[in-house]
Motif scaffolding. Structure first.
Motif, PDB file in Angstrom:
ATOM      1  N   CYS A 162       0.829  -1.211   0.000  1.00  0.00           N
ATOM      2  CA  CYS A 162       0.000   0.000   0.000  1.00  0.00           C
ATOM      3  C   CYS A 162       0.858   1.253   0.000  1.00  0.00           C
ATOM      4  CB  CYS A 162      -0.962   0.001   1.188  1.00  0.00           C
ATOM      5  SG  CYS A 162      -2.122  -1.390   1.173  1.00  0.00           S
ATOM      6  N   THR A 163       1.831   1.288  -0.884  1.00  0.00           N
ATOM      7  CA  THR A 163       2.731   2.421  -1.028  1.00  0.00           C
ATOM      8  C   THR A 163       2.635   2.983  -2.445  1.00  0.00           C
ATOM      9  OG1 THR A 163       4.532   0.900  -1.598  1.00  0.00           O
ATOM     10  CG2 THR A 163       4.356   1.580   0.707  1.00  0.00           C
ATOM     11  N   GLY A 164       3.304   4.126  -2.667  1.00  0.00           N
ATOM     12  CA  GLY A 164       3.304   4.724  -3.994  1.00  0.00           C
ATOM     13  C   GLY A 164       1.895   5.050  -4.459  1.00  0.00           C
ATOM     14  N   THR A 195      -3.766   4.402  -0.874  1.00  0.00           N
ATOM     15  CA  THR A 195      -5.096   4.739  -0.364  1.00  0.00           C
ATOM     16  C   THR A 195      -5.929   3.458  -0.278  1.00  0.00           C
ATOM     17  OG1 THR A 195      -6.108   5.116  -2.537  1.00  0.00           O
ATOM     18  CG2 THR A 195      -4.985   7.003  -1.505  1.00  0.00           C
ATOM     19  N   PRO A 196      -6.970   3.463   0.543  1.00  0.00           N
ATOM     20  CA  PRO A 196      -7.820   2.268   0.631  1.00  0.00           C
ATOM     21  C   PRO A 196      -8.404   1.850  -0.714  1.00  0.00           C
ATOM     22  CG  PRO A 196      -8.272   3.737   2.454  1.00  0.00           C
ATOM     23  CD  PRO A 196      -7.359   4.490   1.533  1.00  0.00           C
ATOM     24  N   SER A 197      -8.741   2.822  -1.558  1.00  0.00           N
ATOM     25  CA  SER A 197      -9.365   2.486  -2.849  1.00  0.00           C
ATOM     26  C   SER A 197      -8.374   1.884  -3.831  1.00  0.00           C
ATOM     27  CB  SER A 197     -10.018   3.721  -3.460  1.00  0.00           C
ATOM     28  OG  SER A 197      -9.047   4.728  -3.720  1.00  0.00           O
ATOM     29  N   THR A 198      -7.082   2.237  -3.690  1.00  0.00           N
ATOM     30  CA  THR A 198      -6.071   1.710  -4.621  1.00  0.00           C
ATOM     31  C   THR A 198      -5.288   0.543  -4.024  1.00  0.00           C
ATOM     32  OG1 THR A 198      -4.423   3.337  -3.892  1.00  0.00           O
ATOM     33  CG2 THR A 198      -5.807   3.934  -5.779  1.00  0.00           C
ATOM     34  N   CYS A 199      -5.611   0.180  -2.791  1.00  0.00           N
ATOM     35  CA  CYS A 199      -4.933  -0.965  -2.166  1.00  0.00           C
ATOM     36  C   CYS A 199      -5.975  -1.864  -1.499  1.00  0.00           C
ATOM     37  CB  CYS A 199      -3.899  -0.492  -1.149  1.00  0.00           C
ATOM     38  SG  CYS A 199      -2.674  -1.774  -0.721  1.00  0.00           S
ATOM     39  N   PRO A 200      -6.735  -2.582  -2.294  1.00  0.00           N
ATOM     40  CA  PRO A 200      -7.757  -3.485  -1.744  1.00  0.00           C
ATOM     41  C   PRO A 200      -7.110  -4.770  -1.208  1.00  0.00           C
ATOM     42  CG  PRO A 200      -7.681  -3.709  -4.113  1.00  0.00           C
ATOM     43  CD  PRO A 200      -6.710  -2.599  -3.768  1.00  0.00           C
ATOM     44  N   PRO A 201      -7.885  -5.607  -0.546  1.00  0.00           N
ATOM     45  CA  PRO A 201      -7.361  -6.902  -0.102  1.00  0.00           C
ATOM     46  C   PRO A 201      -6.864  -7.724  -1.287  1.00  0.00           C
ATOM     47  CG  PRO A 201      -9.486  -6.453   0.907  1.00  0.00           C
ATOM     48  CD  PRO A 201      -9.291  -5.409  -0.131  1.00  0.00           C
ATOM     49  N   THR A 202      -5.853  -8.551  -1.028  1.00  0.00           N
ATOM     50  CA  THR A 202      -5.310  -9.439  -2.052  1.00  0.00           C
ATOM     51  C   THR A 202      -5.555 -10.887  -1.653  1.00  0.00           C
ATOM     52  OG1 THR A 202      -3.127  -9.661  -1.020  1.00  0.00           O
ATOM     53  CG2 THR A 202      -3.476  -7.738  -2.465  1.00  0.00           C
ATOM     54  N   SER A 203      -5.241 -11.791  -2.541  1.00  0.00           N
ATOM     55  CA  SER A 203      -5.433 -13.212  -2.230  1.00  0.00           C
ATOM     56  C   SER A 203      -4.594 -13.613  -1.021  1.00  0.00           C
ATOM     57  CB  SER A 203      -5.067 -14.072  -3.436  1.00  0.00           C
ATOM     58  OG  SER A 203      -3.716 -13.859  -3.825  1.00  0.00           O
ATOM     59  N   TYR A 204      -3.441 -12.963  -0.848  1.00  0.00           N
ATOM     60  CA  TYR A 204      -2.582 -13.286   0.302  1.00  0.00           C
ATOM     61  C   TYR A 204      -3.167 -12.723   1.596  1.00  0.00           C
ATOM     62  CZ  TYR A 204       1.006 -14.664  -3.086  1.00  0.00           C
ATOM     63  OH  TYR A 204       1.694 -15.280  -4.092  1.00  0.00           O
ATOM     64  N   SER A 205      -3.600 -11.456   1.584  1.00  0.00           N
ATOM     65  CA  SER A 205      -4.149 -10.889   2.814  1.00  0.00           C
ATOM     66  C   SER A 205      -5.450 -11.593   3.212  1.00  0.00           C
ATOM     67  CB  SER A 205      -4.378  -9.385   2.657  1.00  0.00           C
ATOM     68  OG  SER A 205      -5.453  -9.103   1.786  1.00  0.00           O
ATOM     69  N   ALA A 208      -2.529  -3.265   5.460  1.00  0.00           N
ATOM     70  CA  ALA A 208      -2.448  -1.906   5.994  1.00  0.00           C
ATOM     71  C   ALA A 208      -3.785  -1.196   6.151  1.00  0.00           C
ATOM     72  CB  ALA A 208      -1.521  -1.069   5.117  1.00  0.00           C
ATOM     73  N   TYR A 209      -4.741  -1.412   5.228  1.00  0.00           N
ATOM     74  CA  TYR A 209      -6.000  -0.669   5.276  1.00  0.00           C
ATOM     75  C   TYR A 209      -7.166  -1.496   5.780  1.00  0.00           C
ATOM     76  CZ  TYR A 209      -3.706   3.181   2.902  1.00  0.00           C
ATOM     77  OH  TYR A 209      -2.860   4.226   2.591  1.00  0.00           O
ATOM     78  N   ASP A 210      -6.886  -2.446   6.614  1.00  0.00           N
ATOM     79  CA  ASP A 210      -7.913  -3.329   7.169  1.00  0.00           C
ATOM     80  C   ASP A 210      -8.418  -2.775   8.503  1.00  0.00           C
ATOM     81  OD1 ASP A 210      -9.559  -5.490   7.510  1.00  0.00           O
ATOM     82  OD2 ASP A 210      -7.970  -6.857   8.125  1.00  0.00           O
ATOM     83  N   ASP A 211      -8.823  -1.484   8.528  1.00  0.00           N
ATOM     84  CA  ASP A 211      -9.181  -0.823   9.781  1.00  0.00           C
ATOM     85  C   ASP A 211     -10.564  -1.179  10.308  1.00  0.00           C
ATOM     86  OD1 ASP A 211      -7.320   1.123   8.136  1.00  0.00           O
ATOM     87  OD2 ASP A 211      -7.045   1.664  10.239  1.00  0.00           O
ATOM     88  N   ALA A 212     -11.540  -1.268   9.427  1.00  0.00           N
ATOM     89  CA  ALA A 212     -12.946  -1.301   9.841  1.00  0.00           C
ATOM     90  C   ALA A 212     -13.258  -2.412  10.835  1.00  0.00           C
ATOM     91  CB  ALA A 212     -13.841  -1.423   8.615  1.00  0.00           C
ATOM     92  N   SER A 213     -12.702  -3.586  10.633  1.00  0.00           N
ATOM     93  CA  SER A 213     -13.043  -4.721  11.496  1.00  0.00           C
ATOM     94  C   SER A 213     -11.902  -5.119  12.427  1.00  0.00           C
ATOM     95  CB  SER A 213     -13.406  -5.937  10.629  1.00  0.00           C
ATOM     96  OG  SER A 213     -12.314  -6.294   9.799  1.00  0.00           O
ATOM     97  N   SER A 214     -10.890  -4.244  12.557  1.00  0.00           N
ATOM     98  CA  SER A 214      -9.678  -4.682  13.248  1.00  0.00           C
ATOM     99  C   SER A 214      -9.211  -3.763  14.362  1.00  0.00           C
ATOM    100  CB  SER A 214      -8.532  -4.852  12.235  1.00  0.00           C
ATOM    101  OG  SER A 214      -8.929  -5.685  11.162  1.00  0.00           O
ATOM    102  N   THR A 215      -9.789  -2.567  14.490  1.00  0.00           N
ATOM    103  CA  THR A 215      -9.415  -1.643  15.559  1.00  0.00           C
ATOM    104  C   THR A 215     -10.454  -1.704  16.663  1.00  0.00           C
ATOM    105  OG1 THR A 215      -8.308  -0.155  14.000  1.00  0.00           O
ATOM    106  CG2 THR A 215      -8.893   0.752  16.144  1.00  0.00           C
ATOM    107  N   PHE A 216      -9.995  -1.842  17.918  1.00  0.00           N
ATOM    108  CA  PHE A 216     -10.881  -1.997  19.066  1.00  0.00           C
ATOM    109  C   PHE A 216     -10.637  -0.862  20.053  1.00  0.00           C
ATOM    110  CE2 PHE A 216     -10.530  -6.013  17.031  1.00  0.00           C
ATOM    111  CZ  PHE A 216     -11.713  -6.693  17.268  1.00  0.00           C
ATOM    112  N   THR A 217     -11.669  -0.520  20.839  1.00  0.00           N
ATOM    113  CA  THR A 217     -11.558   0.563  21.806  1.00  0.00           C
ATOM    114  C   THR A 217     -12.156   0.140  23.146  1.00  0.00           C
ATOM    115  OG1 THR A 217     -13.688   1.538  21.171  1.00  0.00           O
ATOM    116  CG2 THR A 217     -11.734   2.314  19.988  1.00  0.00           C
ATOM    117  N   CYS A 218     -11.667   0.804  24.210  1.00  0.00           N
ATOM    118  CA  CYS A 218     -12.193   0.560  25.558  1.00  0.00           C
ATOM    119  C   CYS A 218     -11.839   1.768  26.416  1.00  0.00           C
ATOM    120  CB  CYS A 218     -11.602  -0.713  26.147  1.00  0.00           C
ATOM    121  SG  CYS A 218     -12.337  -1.221  27.735  1.00  0.00           S
ATOM    122  N   SER A 219     -12.752   2.201  27.268  1.00  0.00           N
ATOM    123  CA  SER A 219     -12.515   3.335  28.152  1.00  0.00           C
ATOM    124  C   SER A 219     -12.372   2.855  29.593  1.00  0.00           C
ATOM    125  CB  SER A 219     -13.680   4.337  28.067  1.00  0.00           C
ATOM    126  OG  SER A 219     -13.783   4.877  26.764  1.00  0.00           O
TER     127      SER A 219
END
Length: 243
Positions: free
Chosen positions: A191-193, A197-207, A221-232
């Motif tokens: 996800c460089t060069g 961006t998320p639109s130009t670096c989608p998931p691949t067969s390896y990821s 790198a852009y797998d944020d939606a289902s992978s970041t967690f929060t707690c207060s």
């Protein structure tokens, strides 16, 4: 005028309040090793944050250990495998090595290694990342707290489904699984060069191999939606190797 006894009582009260506030300003990280082998934990702070526990320590099979961090600490943890160290702490590891020493002292682990990443604050953010590849299953679980406060983890043995091109082997056994970025160093995987961006670096067969095995972990790198967690406000976290 206060008597000596009264002065001492006030001082004791102030020390108790200060001690309570200092305790509240810290969080515990409880490390648990449920693997059938020794794991050598690694700790690396983000820039400007202190090194915890000299950057690394040994956890025998079935053992646990607790370290403390300031409530604004940020950094990462990982497990090293296949290590051998002499009495001075010099040696090497098959996976996750941090410069041929037991005490990483701020250095990161060599990929591939499963990472636990965390930023403490008024709201904590944490995740399990396979962006640098996989070597061990791991889970991070908040202790108390409010809000979502779910565990982030990768509990599957990704080594068992690792594509042959990404396998790291030792004596015929797969001991780790590289990321496609680490293996091929191409923009479409890193996800460089023009792929930064998320639109130009989608998931691949390896990821997708990583994501299918570990739905709660970062697979690239852009797998944020289902992978970041929060707690207060949790009192700390339990980090379990091989949960």
């Amino acid at each position: 005028m206060l008597s000596l006894t009264s002065t001492l009582s006030v001082a004791a009260l102030l020390l108790a309040i200060l001690g309570t506030r200092l305790a509240a300003a810290q969080k515990n990280f409880n490390f648990v090793n449920k693997c059938g082998q020794t794991v050598w934990a690694g700790t690396q702070p983000n820039s400007g944050k202190p090194v915890l526990s000299n950057g690394g320590f040994t956890l025998g099979a079935g053992q646990s250990s607790t370290i403390n961090a300031a409530s604004d600490w940020a950094g990462r943890f990982w497990g090293r495998t296949g290590c051998s160290f002499d009495s001075s702490g010099q040696g090497s590891c098959l996976t996750g090595d941090c410069g041929n020493v037991l005490a990483c002292n701020g250095a990161g682990g060599n990929p591939p290694a499963t990472l636990v990443e965390i930023t403490l604050g008024s709201k904590d953010f944490y995740d399990v990342s396979l962006v640098d590849g996989f070597n061990l299953p791991v889970r991070i679980s908040p202790i108390g707290g409010s809000g979502d406060c779910r565990a982030a983890d990768c509990v599957s043995n990704v080594n068992g489904v690792c594509p042959s091109q990404l396998q790291v082997t030792n004596n015929g056994q797969v001991v780790a699984c590289q990321s496609a970025c680490g293996k091929f160093n191409l923009a479409q995987y890193c996800c460089t060069g023009s792929n930064n961006t998320p639109s130009t670096c989608p998931p691949t067969s390896y990821s997708k191999v990583f994501k299918n095995a570990c739905p709660n972990a970062y697979s690239y790198a852009y797998d944020d939606a289902s992978s970041t967690f929060t707690c207060s406000g949790p009192s700390g976290y339990t980090i379990t190797f091989c949960p």
